[in-house]
Design a protein around this motif. Structure first.
Motif, PDB file in Angstrom:
ATOM      1  N   SER A 163       0.818  -1.211   0.000  1.00  0.00           N
ATOM      2  CA  SER A 163       0.000   0.000   0.000  1.00  0.00           C
ATOM      3  C   SER A 163       0.854   1.264   0.000  1.00  0.00           C
ATOM      4  O   SER A 163       0.384   2.336  -0.342  1.00  0.00           O
ATOM      5  CB  SER A 163      -0.923   0.006   1.221  1.00  0.00           C
ATOM      6  OG  SER A 163      -0.156  -0.013   2.417  1.00  0.00           O
ATOM      7  N   SER A 164       2.134   1.120   0.409  1.00  0.00           N
ATOM      8  CA  SER A 164       3.003   2.293   0.447  1.00  0.00           C
ATOM      9  C   SER A 164       3.603   2.620  -0.910  1.00  0.00           C
ATOM     10  O   SER A 164       4.322   3.597  -1.059  1.00  0.00           O
ATOM     11  CB  SER A 164       4.137   2.074   1.459  1.00  0.00           C
ATOM     12  OG  SER A 164       4.986   1.016   1.028  1.00  0.00           O
ATOM     13  N   ILE A 165       3.316   1.803  -1.919  1.00  0.00           N
ATOM     14  CA  ILE A 165       3.833   2.039  -3.260  1.00  0.00           C
ATOM     15  C   ILE A 165       3.187   3.282  -3.864  1.00  0.00           C
ATOM     16  O   ILE A 165       1.980   3.481  -3.788  1.00  0.00           O
ATOM     17  CB  ILE A 165       3.553   0.826  -4.171  1.00  0.00           C
ATOM     18  CG1 ILE A 165       4.426  -0.350  -3.750  1.00  0.00           C
ATOM     19  CG2 ILE A 165       3.803   1.155  -5.626  1.00  0.00           C
ATOM     20  CD1 ILE A 165       5.857  -0.228  -4.146  1.00  0.00           C
ATOM     21  N   ASP A 166       4.012   4.115  -4.482  1.00  0.00           N
ATOM     22  CA  ASP A 166       3.520   5.319  -5.152  1.00  0.00           C
ATOM     23  C   ASP A 166       2.615   4.922  -6.323  1.00  0.00           C
ATOM     24  O   ASP A 166       2.904   3.954  -7.035  1.00  0.00           O
ATOM     25  CB  ASP A 166       4.726   6.120  -5.661  1.00  0.00           C
ATOM     26  CG  ASP A 166       4.316   7.472  -6.199  1.00  0.00           C
ATOM     27  OD1 ASP A 166       3.865   7.520  -7.359  1.00  0.00           O
ATOM     28  OD2 ASP A 166       4.457   8.471  -5.472  1.00  0.00           O
TER      29      ASP A 166
ATOM     30  N   LYS B  92       7.609  -9.327  -7.263  1.00  0.00           N
ATOM     31  CA  LYS B  92       8.360  -9.132  -6.020  1.00  0.00           C
ATOM     32  C   LYS B  92       9.632  -8.330  -6.280  1.00  0.00           C
ATOM     33  O   LYS B  92       9.980  -7.414  -5.519  1.00  0.00           O
ATOM     34  CB  LYS B  92       8.708 -10.501  -5.417  1.00  0.00           C
ATOM     35  CG  LYS B  92       9.451 -10.447  -4.096  1.00  0.00           C
ATOM     36  CD  LYS B  92       9.715 -11.866  -3.606  1.00  0.00           C
ATOM     37  CE  LYS B  92      10.488 -11.866  -2.297  1.00  0.00           C
ATOM     38  NZ  LYS B  92      10.801 -13.255  -1.853  1.00  0.00           N
ATOM     39  N   ALA B  93      10.333  -8.642  -7.368  1.00  0.00           N
ATOM     40  CA  ALA B  93      11.553  -7.914  -7.720  1.00  0.00           C
ATOM     41  C   ALA B  93      11.239  -6.454  -8.045  1.00  0.00           C
ATOM     42  O   ALA B  93      12.009  -5.545  -7.699  1.00  0.00           O
ATOM     43  CB  ALA B  93      12.242  -8.583  -8.910  1.00  0.00           C
ATOM     44  N   PHE B  94      10.092  -6.225  -8.693  1.00  0.00           N
ATOM     45  CA  PHE B  94       9.682  -4.852  -9.003  1.00  0.00           C
ATOM     46  C   PHE B  94       9.510  -4.043  -7.717  1.00  0.00           C
ATOM     47  O   PHE B  94       9.985  -2.902  -7.613  1.00  0.00           O
ATOM     48  CB  PHE B  94       8.385  -4.854  -9.812  1.00  0.00           C
ATOM     49  CG  PHE B  94       7.791  -3.480  -9.979  1.00  0.00           C
ATOM     50  CD1 PHE B  94       8.207  -2.649 -10.995  1.00  0.00           C
ATOM     51  CD2 PHE B  94       6.818  -3.016  -9.092  1.00  0.00           C
ATOM     52  CE1 PHE B  94       7.674  -1.374 -11.143  1.00  0.00           C
ATOM     53  CE2 PHE B  94       6.279  -1.747  -9.225  1.00  0.00           C
ATOM     54  CZ  PHE B  94       6.704  -0.927 -10.256  1.00  0.00           C
TER      55      PHE B  94
ATOM     56  N   ALA C 206      14.213   0.322  -3.294  1.00  0.00           N
ATOM     57  CA  ALA C 206      15.630   0.669  -3.334  1.00  0.00           C
ATOM     58  C   ALA C 206      15.869   2.011  -4.037  1.00  0.00           C
ATOM     59  O   ALA C 206      16.739   2.781  -3.625  1.00  0.00           O
ATOM     60  CB  ALA C 206      16.413  -0.440  -4.043  1.00  0.00           C
ATOM     61  N   HIS C 207      15.093   2.288  -5.082  1.00  0.00           N
ATOM     62  CA  HIS C 207      15.336   3.504  -5.880  1.00  0.00           C
ATOM     63  C   HIS C 207      14.361   4.625  -5.562  1.00  0.00           C
ATOM     64  O   HIS C 207      14.352   5.648  -6.262  1.00  0.00           O
ATOM     65  CB  HIS C 207      15.247   3.161  -7.371  1.00  0.00           C
ATOM     66  CG  HIS C 207      16.340   2.264  -7.863  1.00  0.00           C
ATOM     67  ND1 HIS C 207      17.660   2.662  -7.931  1.00  0.00           N
ATOM     68  CD2 HIS C 207      16.322   0.969  -8.297  1.00  0.00           C
ATOM     69  CE1 HIS C 207      18.400   1.670  -8.403  1.00  0.00           C
ATOM     70  NE2 HIS C 207      17.612   0.628  -8.624  1.00  0.00           N
ATOM     71  N   ARG C 208      13.564   4.448  -4.511  1.00  0.00           N
ATOM     72  CA  ARG C 208      12.551   5.462  -4.190  1.00  0.00           C
ATOM     73  C   ARG C 208      13.222   6.813  -3.958  1.00  0.00           C
ATOM     74  O   ARG C 208      14.181   6.944  -3.213  1.00  0.00           O
ATOM     75  CB  ARG C 208      11.763   5.047  -2.947  1.00  0.00           C
ATOM     76  CG  ARG C 208      10.571   5.952  -2.652  1.00  0.00           C
ATOM     77  CD  ARG C 208       9.766   5.405  -1.491  1.00  0.00           C
ATOM     78  NE  ARG C 208       9.186   4.093  -1.821  1.00  0.00           N
ATOM     79  CZ  ARG C 208       8.556   3.317  -0.932  1.00  0.00           C
ATOM     80  NH1 ARG C 208       8.465   3.706   0.337  1.00  0.00           N
ATOM     81  NH2 ARG C 208       8.039   2.167  -1.300  1.00  0.00           N
ATOM     82  N   GLY C 209      12.707   7.831  -4.633  1.00  0.00           N
ATOM     83  CA  GLY C 209      13.255   9.184  -4.489  1.00  0.00           C
ATOM     84  C   GLY C 209      14.371   9.503  -5.463  1.00  0.00           C
ATOM     85  O   GLY C 209      14.747  10.675  -5.618  1.00  0.00           O
TER      86      GLY C 209
ATOM     87  N   GLY D 217      14.519  13.797 -15.545  1.00  0.00           N
ATOM     88  CA  GLY D 217      13.442  14.150 -14.630  1.00  0.00           C
ATOM     89  C   GLY D 217      12.522  12.994 -14.317  1.00  0.00           C
ATOM     90  O   GLY D 217      11.621  13.116 -13.479  1.00  0.00           O
ATOM     91  N   ASP D 218      12.726  11.859 -14.990  1.00  0.00           N
ATOM     92  CA  ASP D 218      11.910  10.674 -14.740  1.00  0.00           C
ATOM     93  C   ASP D 218      12.419   9.928 -13.506  1.00  0.00           C
ATOM     94  O   ASP D 218      13.627   9.941 -13.217  1.00  0.00           O
ATOM     95  CB  ASP D 218      11.960   9.725 -15.937  1.00  0.00           C
ATOM     96  CG  ASP D 218      11.344  10.328 -17.183  1.00  0.00           C
ATOM     97  OD1 ASP D 218      10.329  11.034 -17.040  1.00  0.00           O
ATOM     98  OD2 ASP D 218      11.887  10.106 -18.289  1.00  0.00           O
ATOM     99  N   PRO D 219      11.526   9.248 -12.785  1.00  0.00           N
ATOM    100  CA  PRO D 219      11.977   8.421 -11.665  1.00  0.00           C
ATOM    101  C   PRO D 219      12.940   7.333 -12.154  1.00  0.00           C
ATOM    102  O   PRO D 219      12.765   6.797 -13.255  1.00  0.00           O
ATOM    103  CB  PRO D 219      10.681   7.803 -11.129  1.00  0.00           C
ATOM    104  CG  PRO D 219       9.611   8.739 -11.574  1.00  0.00           C
ATOM    105  CD  PRO D 219      10.052   9.278 -12.904  1.00  0.00           C
ATOM    106  N   TYR D 220      13.937   7.031 -11.349  1.00  0.00           N
ATOM    107  CA  TYR D 220      14.937   6.044 -11.762  1.00  0.00           C
ATOM    108  C   TYR D 220      14.294   4.683 -12.009  1.00  0.00           C
ATOM    109  O   TYR D 220      14.760   3.898 -12.840  1.00  0.00           O
ATOM    110  CB  TYR D 220      16.028   5.919 -10.694  1.00  0.00           C
ATOM    111  CG  TYR D 220      17.287   5.286 -11.238  1.00  0.00           C
ATOM    112  CD1 TYR D 220      18.285   6.061 -11.798  1.00  0.00           C
ATOM    113  CD2 TYR D 220      17.453   3.901 -11.228  1.00  0.00           C
ATOM    114  CE1 TYR D 220      19.423   5.487 -12.326  1.00  0.00           C
ATOM    115  CE2 TYR D 220      18.582   3.318 -11.763  1.00  0.00           C
ATOM    116  CZ  TYR D 220      19.566   4.118 -12.303  1.00  0.00           C
ATOM    117  OH  TYR D 220      20.686   3.547 -12.848  1.00  0.00           O
ATOM    118  N   LEU D 221      13.225   4.397 -11.295  1.00  0.00           N
ATOM    119  CA  LEU D 221      12.542   3.109 -11.440  1.00  0.00           C
ATOM    120  C   LEU D 221      12.120   2.858 -12.887  1.00  0.00           C
ATOM    121  O   LEU D 221      12.101   1.714 -13.348  1.00  0.00           O
ATOM    122  CB  LEU D 221      11.322   3.065 -10.513  1.00  0.00           C
ATOM    123  CG  LEU D 221      10.514   1.770 -10.522  1.00  0.00           C
ATOM    124  CD1 LEU D 221      11.349   0.601 -10.007  1.00  0.00           C
ATOM    125  CD2 LEU D 221       9.256   1.922  -9.673  1.00  0.00           C
TER     126      LEU D 221
END
Length: 539
Positions: free
Chosen positions: A14-17, A41-43, A49-52, A58-62
């Motif tokens: 639920s904490s996923i953006d 699960k890996a996603f 790990a890459h949050r923020g 300008g794109d999220p690293y994910l």
């Protein structure tokens, strides 16, 4: 409490953006493997790990992690490789550790992620030292990439680099040029060696665009002008009718044109203008079996007149990377040259996906099938054989097409001396990265060579260095993979990094030089056993 334990227990889906959820959904719509529980699960682990973290665009690293994994899915990678693709930057750019990945996903994924990390470090060293622009050392770097890691890690690194090249416009111009130069010198030849033409063409075209923007724009315009869709459609329909009349079934028949990068390379290599290249436009025919390839070839030669000297039989004489196909050039409508490629479906998969072609034959997740192991063996055999036969005076790109394997891809003959066996007594040469006086080189050594052999070669061998250790201060010892070495007889392994530059501050070196100069100025003799003599050995 262990940081990883806190991270694991405090996380909930639920904490996923919402943006991350959209990324996952988008990937699932593009390929069903992203619905696999292991991959999902890996996603989520990659998202944590890459949050923020953000990219220059300008794109999220994910997003980069997902796009890398999607590229791998297009060549049929299984869930283990896709998971490693999602996590490929976690060891370098986050606080995630090898142990955590191993505990969460198993050593298979952890080893692949670690392999990608090593390859990233190697390419960074090469980029900073401009090593790949030197022909001999570029050949050695390509070999090291293939031999020092599981070949699947090389595929992940290639996918990573391909997406980085696709988004290169976000970087400053100088960085674009440096990044594209490294890609053209290391990663394009690697894709070629592994036989992945689809990635090789994309990488090559992107490098061409950034390194030679004016020529790219000019050739692109000429290619658009010269491509006559009506003429290609007419040729396709003509061949379709003839194949039907000849009772030859086929999977696909389509028009094609040579990539801009390939056109540019051919113009440079053979000193031709674009109008003098005969295989820019053509047809590609995918038939049922090898016999039908030659039947279809006879039909093609009945429909159009053959251009003398342009027929190539890569079925009986495959390229070094396993590529098989029949190529011929005929004079089409309006006396315009038309290249025709004829191959089976299996040959086409090999041509497009190379080393990864076997992934396309199966559905689901197949761990370590005999064919996978056979392909890994073949990839390593390519490395061994190239070490034995590579002409060091030729660049690997120019030399590639002239190399022929001793065995038919992907199998070895029973007496093949180059079949890779990690436990056999004889192995190919070892390639080592040598850092000396702030410069990097790639050195080749025979199997079973030691650090002492390297020191002797570089002129740093000394009778005072006994087989039992170095009588030097800790900060002056040679470093192997960033760790001080006490035993000079330790064996060198593929991909080792040896640092001979002393790990001491510049001030210390300056003070030593000044002290020696003062002693000379005072006319004091320097004893062979004195302190200044010991400093002189650093050289």
């Amino acid at each position: 409490m262990n940081l990883h334990l806190i991270w694991r227990t405090s996380f909930t889906e639920s904490s996923i953006d919402p943006y991350a959820k959209d990324l996952l959904l988008g990937a699932q719509l593009r390929h069903k493997i992203f619905c696999d529980d292991f991959v999902v699960k890996a996603f989520y682990e990659a998202e944590k790990a890459h949050r923020g973290q953000m990219r220059a665009s300008g794109d999220p690293y994910l997003q980069h992690c997902v796009e890398t994994a999607v590229l791998l899915s297009t060549i049929g990678a299984n869930s283990t490789v896709i998971a490693a693709g999602l996590l490929h930057d976690t060891l370098d750019d986050t606080f995630m550790s090898y142990d955590y990945i191993s505990q969460t996903f198993g050593t298979g994924v952890a080893d692949l992620v670690e392999g990608v990390s090593k390859l990233s470090q190697l390419s960074k060293l090469a980029r900073e030292n401009n090593t790949a622009s030197k022909t001999v050392e570029a050949d050695r770097l390509h070999t090291m990439f293939l031999a020092m890691a599981d070949a699947r890690a090389v595929l992940i690194k290639l996918a990573d680099r391909l997406h980085n090249m696709m988004t290169l416009d976000a970087l400053p111009l100088a960085k674009q040029q440096r990044f594209a130069k490294e890609t053209s010198e290391i990663f394009v030849p690697l894709a070629n060696r592994l036989g992945i033409s689809s990635w090789k063409e994309q990488l090559g075209n992107l490098c061409f665009k950034h390194l030679n923007p004016e020529q790219h724009k000019e050739l692109s315009s000429k290619l658009v002008e010269s491509f006559n869709m009506a003429r290609i459609t007419s040729a396709v329909e003509k061949l379709e009718r003839a194949l039907t009349d000849g009772d030859i079934s086929y999977h696909d028949l389509s028009g094609r044109h040579k990539s801009l990068y390939s056109i540019y390379c051919k113009m440079l290599k053979k000193k031709l203008t674009m109008d003098e290249i005969h295989d820019i436009h053509g047809l590609r025919l995918i038939v049922e079996n090898e016999e039908d390839c030659y039947k279809a070839l006879r039909i093609v030669n009945q429909l159009w007149s053959e251009v003398p000297g342009k027929f190539k039989d890569y079925i009986h004489h495959p390229k070094f990377n396993g590529y098989q196909s029949l190529h011929t050039v005929v004079m089409g409508e309006g006396m315009v040259p038309l290249e025709v490629q004829i191959r089976t479906k299996e040959m086409h998969l090999q041509a497009e996906f190379g080393f990864a072609a076997h992934w396309r034959y199966k559905e689901g997740d197949c761990k370590h099938s005999s064919f996978v192991l056979q392909m890994v063996e073949w990839a390593r055999w390519v490395v061994t054989w190239h070490c034995e036969t590579m002409n060091k005076n030729q660049s690997c790109i120019a030399y590639a097409d002239s190399v022929k394997p001793l065995c038919t891809f992907p199998f070895h003959s029973e007496d093949c001396p180059y079949s890779y066996n990690p436990h056999c007594a004889h192995e190919g040469p070892v390639f080592v990265i040598l850092m000396e006086n702030d410069k990097m080189s790639v050195q080749e050594f025979p199997a079973d060579s030691t650090l002492l052999d390297l020191l002797e070669r570089t002129g740093r061998g000394s009778s005072r260095w006994s087989p039992y250790g170095f009588p030097l201060k800790e900060e002056l010892k040679p470093r192997l993979n960033h760790e001080p070495v006490s035993d000079p007889t330790c064996k060198l392994k593929m991909g080792d990094v040896v640092e001979l530059t002393p790990a001491m501050p510049d001030k210390s070196l300056t003070e030593c030089r000044e002290e020696i100069q003062r002693m000379y100025d005072r006319g004091i003799a320097i004893s062979s056993t004195g302190w200044p003599a010991a400093i002189g050995m650093v050289g």
